[in-house]
Write an enzyme that holds these catalytic residues in place. Sequence first.
Site, PDB file in Angstrom:
ATOM      1  N   LEU A 184      19.134  -4.156  -2.435  1.00  0.00           N
ATOM      2  CA  LEU A 184      19.198  -3.559  -1.098  1.00  0.00           C
ATOM      3  C   LEU A 184      19.795  -2.158  -1.117  1.00  0.00           C
ATOM      4  O   LEU A 184      19.457  -1.328  -0.262  1.00  0.00           O
ATOM      5  CB  LEU A 184      19.981  -4.469  -0.151  1.00  0.00           C
ATOM      6  CG  LEU A 184      19.343  -5.840   0.127  1.00  0.00           C
ATOM      7  CD1 LEU A 184      20.145  -6.591   1.177  1.00  0.00           C
ATOM      8  CD2 LEU A 184      17.884  -5.694   0.577  1.00  0.00           C
ATOM      9  N   HIS A 185      20.669  -1.875  -2.081  1.00  0.00           N
ATOM     10  CA  HIS A 185      21.247  -0.519  -2.111  1.00  0.00           C
ATOM     11  C   HIS A 185      20.221   0.541  -2.506  1.00  0.00           C
ATOM     12  O   HIS A 185      20.505   1.735  -2.434  1.00  0.00           O
ATOM     13  CB  HIS A 185      22.476  -0.475  -3.014  1.00  0.00           C
ATOM     14  CG  HIS A 185      22.198  -0.532  -4.489  1.00  0.00           C
ATOM     15  ND1 HIS A 185      23.146  -0.181  -5.427  1.00  0.00           N
ATOM     16  CD2 HIS A 185      21.084  -0.913  -5.189  1.00  0.00           C
ATOM     17  CE1 HIS A 185      22.630  -0.330  -6.640  1.00  0.00           C
ATOM     18  NE2 HIS A 185      21.388  -0.766  -6.523  1.00  0.00           N
ATOM     19  N   ASN A 186      19.024   0.098  -2.927  1.00  0.00           N
ATOM     20  CA  ASN A 186      17.952   1.043  -3.263  1.00  0.00           C
ATOM     21  C   ASN A 186      17.197   1.555  -2.039  1.00  0.00           C
ATOM     22  O   ASN A 186      16.384   2.477  -2.170  1.00  0.00           O
ATOM     23  CB  ASN A 186      16.920   0.378  -4.179  1.00  0.00           C
ATOM     24  CG  ASN A 186      17.484   0.019  -5.544  1.00  0.00           C
ATOM     25  OD1 ASN A 186      18.531   0.508  -5.940  1.00  0.00           O
ATOM     26  ND2 ASN A 186      16.792  -0.841  -6.255  1.00  0.00           N
ATOM     27  N   ALA A 206      18.899   5.838  -0.122  1.00  0.00           N
ATOM     28  CA  ALA A 206      19.614   4.680  -0.664  1.00  0.00           C
ATOM     29  C   ALA A 206      21.114   4.892  -0.522  1.00  0.00           C
ATOM     30  O   ALA A 206      21.593   6.018  -0.434  1.00  0.00           O
ATOM     31  CB  ALA A 206      19.249   4.488  -2.126  1.00  0.00           C
ATOM     32  N   GLU A 256      25.300   2.660  -0.880  1.00  0.00           N
ATOM     33  CA  GLU A 256      26.151   1.473  -0.905  1.00  0.00           C
ATOM     34  C   GLU A 256      26.661   1.245   0.518  1.00  0.00           C
ATOM     35  O   GLU A 256      26.765   2.188   1.309  1.00  0.00           O
ATOM     36  CB  GLU A 256      27.316   1.647  -1.878  1.00  0.00           C
ATOM     37  CG  GLU A 256      26.908   2.005  -3.304  1.00  0.00           C
ATOM     38  CD  GLU A 256      25.983   1.003  -3.943  1.00  0.00           C
ATOM     39  OE1 GLU A 256      26.021  -0.194  -3.595  1.00  0.00           O
ATOM     40  OE2 GLU A 256      25.182   1.420  -4.808  1.00  0.00           O
TER      41      GLU A 256
END
Length: 368
Positions: free
Chosen positions: A269-271, A330, A332
């Site tokens: 998901l952080h992509n 993208a 965090e």
Amino acid sequence: MAFAPISPLTVDGLSKFLSIGYHHLINQAIYTFAELGIADRLIHAPSDHGFTVQEIIGDDQPQWNRDLLYRILRACIYGGIVESIHDDKHFILTASGSMMTSDHPSHVRDFIRLVFGPISNSCSLQLPNMVRGEGTGSGIARVSGGMDMYTFMAQPDQQEFVRIFSGAMTTFSMQNGSELVTNVDFGRFKTMIDIGGNRGTFLAQILESYPSIQHGIVFDLPHVIDQFKNGEEFELRKIHKDKWNFVSGNVFDSSAIPLADAYVLKHILHNFDDSQCVKILSSIREANENQKGKSTTIFIIDHIILPGGSLSNWQTHALDVIMAILFENARERTQDEYKQLLKKAGFELKQMYPIQAPDSIIEAIVIH
């Protein structure tokens, strides 16, 4: 007074900036050591004698610059990669240096080649322009003629980069996999799918630790599956071939996602930006909509930004920068940011595991 080897993370003033520069230069030597595969040559050196530069080069690379290689090896001593033995002309690998061989399960060589290699380096140089709003797209798009990372890696001439990238992802799993696996009870599930599971390192670690899991699937894009479907990571751990398989497909296509009790999204998901994350999560939910009376659990594993200046946050914020460079929008995220994404996709955050390995884990379930 000698300039002591110090980390720029632990000092202030002028020494901080000089240390940043010196570390960078040592890193260049270590990258060259990795790129040239020197560890593969040096691993055969007798521990009580070592190899000279000429013995490292051998007869197969007569055009190599012996003096420059010697200077690189000398610099690598200060990176803890090699040691000189008896005199300053004979070298052996340190314990850390031996991890840089091409066949080491940690894939450290791939990690170094990815982080300091030409693609990451050229993309990183785009960061000032990205901040200034000059041009469009991620760093990779700016150096690849407009391709996003996934399109770039799918190109026929990028198979070596895919192999290096996949190896680097394995490095993360080798570093923190056991800690992540043991801090969550994955054994309560019968079937599990690792979305974007690459060569299957993390799923193999789970199946090894929880033999009660009946079956695991690595789900990834076709060009990834084609490289790793032989299941080397599972064979390495002596996991029976009936307990695992590889399935290719696109996570945005719910019809392509196999059914399972639980799904792992490790470094996935952080992509993506928020809207794409919701689409991915929704796609998993939609794939399981006809499973009446059956719960669906997902595990999000990322460098989650934790409150209160948590110890792992410096690593998380460092990774956050390279994510912005390599992938479009993208990032965090914090626990609250993931909670909002989950809610939009029809999931409920059930539990947070602040493991800080530096990865942490979010467990969520479908809202019925």
